[in-house]
Design a protein around this motif. Structure first.
Motif, PDB file in Angstrom:
ATOM      1  N   HIS A   1     -11.385   3.299   3.567  1.00  0.00           N
ATOM      2  CA  HIS A   1     -10.560   2.981   2.400  1.00  0.00           C
ATOM      3  C   HIS A   1     -10.417   1.466   2.243  1.00  0.00           C
TER       4      HIS A   1
ATOM      5  N   GLU B   1      -6.533   1.930  -4.067  1.00  0.00           N
ATOM      6  CA  GLU B   1      -7.180   2.204  -2.772  1.00  0.00           C
ATOM      7  C   GLU B   1      -8.469   2.969  -3.059  1.00  0.00           C
TER       8      GLU B   1
ATOM      9  N   ASP C   1       1.839   2.641   3.543  1.00  0.00           N
ATOM     10  CA  ASP C   1       0.999   3.786   3.148  1.00  0.00           C
ATOM     11  C   ASP C   1       1.883   5.006   2.908  1.00  0.00           C
TER      12      ASP C   1
ATOM     13  N   HIS D   1       0.860  -1.195   0.000  1.00  0.00           N
ATOM     14  CA  HIS D   1       0.000   0.000   0.000  1.00  0.00           C
ATOM     15  C   HIS D   1       0.894   1.241   0.000  1.00  0.00           C
TER      16      HIS D   1
ATOM     17  N   HIS E   1      -5.756   0.436   6.807  1.00  0.00           N
ATOM     18  CA  HIS E   1      -5.539   1.078   8.115  1.00  0.00           C
ATOM     19  C   HIS E   1      -6.787   1.129   9.012  1.00  0.00           C
TER      20      HIS E   1
ATOM     21  N   HIS F   1      -5.022   6.253  -4.819  1.00  0.00           N
ATOM     22  CA  HIS F   1      -6.439   6.494  -4.536  1.00  0.00           C
ATOM     23  C   HIS F   1      -7.230   6.537  -5.847  1.00  0.00           C
TER      24      HIS F   1
ATOM     25  N   ARG G   1      -7.512   3.739  11.837  1.00  0.00           N
ATOM     26  CA  ARG G   1      -7.646   5.174  11.583  1.00  0.00           C
ATOM     27  C   ARG G   1      -9.074   5.706  11.667  1.00  0.00           C
TER      28      ARG G   1
HETATM   29 MN    MN Z   1      -6.113   5.503   3.157  1.00  0.00          MN
END
Ligand code: MN
Ligand code: AMP
Ligand code: MN
Ligand code: MN
Length: 280
Positions: free
Chosen positions: A78, A67, A251, A10, A194, A42, A197
């Motif tokens: 996500h 993502e 990430d 990622h 994640h 993304h 988050r």
């Molecule tokens: Mn994200």
């Protein structure tokens, strides 16, 4: 043995809100000791051909990814798709739809920021954007740091760009079932990004995980740059309880900005099945 492999599944290139071109990410990953690498911009697949080519040239194992921004309840979640076919038409069309509102949102964010004294934020953010289809909050954060509103993008987020703060603009992304359908239709595996988050209560998180699994989700990021040790332990337990495959990911977005560099996420707990075992 596989759990100890240096996988990084990622990260972001200039095609979304990362700072580096795809080929440079691939070279950086290899320099950092990464053995399996996925690019997951993304809502966009544009960086994948360049990354795949460079990875082939260097002999680095490459997994095409994405993502996807999903709206669930009043939250943005996500979902990472790994091993997707970048030529899949339904996935491409779905992502085009997801990102179609980004420009209007960015203009609204700029107008909202103007009200608290930030001038010309749209134009300013655009200077950090390589792919205008993917203008997002990170580009605004970088511009506001440049203007001196905060020292780091993280601080800009906390004071301007999250719900309840002056530059935040509500956005509707893909539905969870749509995103999971596009990933499965393109031959990929859906992994929750994640999980530590999100601002979800325990009950909401459980509700989400049940829906995610029922819709075809198979993995979660256990070891990510976004998790501290407590979050890592918590989501390792979730992976065991739900039978999810485990992913490991930095990430990474930008040198000097992302705390975890490519390949820098901690190793998976050895009893978890790594998602990459199903991708090779
Ligand atoms: Mn994200
Ligand atoms: P967007 O898709 O435009 O809503 O932007 C989401 C991106 O903003 C995420 O992928 C992160 O790169 C970044 N981001 C979100 N929250 C934070 C935060 N608290 N600190 C730094 N970056 C963040
Ligand atoms: Mn991002
Ligand atoms: Mn990401």
């Amino acid at each position: 043995m596989q759990a100890t492999k240096n996988a990084d599944l990622h990260c972001h290139s200039k095609f979304s809100d990362g700072a580096l071109p795809p080929a440079e990410l691939v070279r950086r990953a290899q320099r950092n000791g990464v053995e399996i690498f996925a690019l997951t911009d993304h809502d966009h697949l544009g960086g994948l051909p360049e990354a795949a080519l460079e990875a082939a040239r260097l002999g680095l194992q490459f997994i095409p990814g994405v993502e996807i921004s999903v709206s669930w309840l009043d939250q943005t979640i996500h979902v990472v798709g790994l091993g997707i076919d970048p030529d899949n038409r339904e996935l491409q069309a779905g992502l085009a739809q997801v990102r179609s509102g980004r420009d209007a949102r960015a203009r609204e964010m700029s107008a909202a920021l103007e009200k608290v004294g930030v001038k010309d934020a749209y134009a300013g953010a655009m200077r950090y954007v390589a792919n205008p289809a993917l203008i997002g909050r990170s580009h605004f954060a970088r511009y506001l740091v440049e203007c001196g509103y905060a020292k780091t993008p993280g601080e800009v987020f906390a004071h301007y760009l999250v719900p309840g703060k002056p530059g935040f603009v509500e956005q509707t992304w893909a539905r969870l079932d749509e995103a999971l359908g596009w990933i499965a239709g393109a031959g990929g595996l859906a992994v929750l990004a994640h999980p530590g988050r999100y601002r979800l209560s325990n009950a909401q998180l459980e509700e989400f995980l049940v829906a995610f699994k029922a819709g075809g989700g198979v993995g979660i990021e256990v070891c990510t740059g976004a998790h501290d040790e407590a979050a890592t332990r918590r989501f390792a337990t979730v992976a065991r309880r739900y039978g999810f495959l485990a992913s490991r990911a930095s990430d990474f977005h930008a040198p000097g900005e992302s705390e975890t560099d490519l390949g820098g996420a901690p190793e998976l707990p050895p009893d978890l099945e790594p998602v990459w075992a199903r991708l090779t």
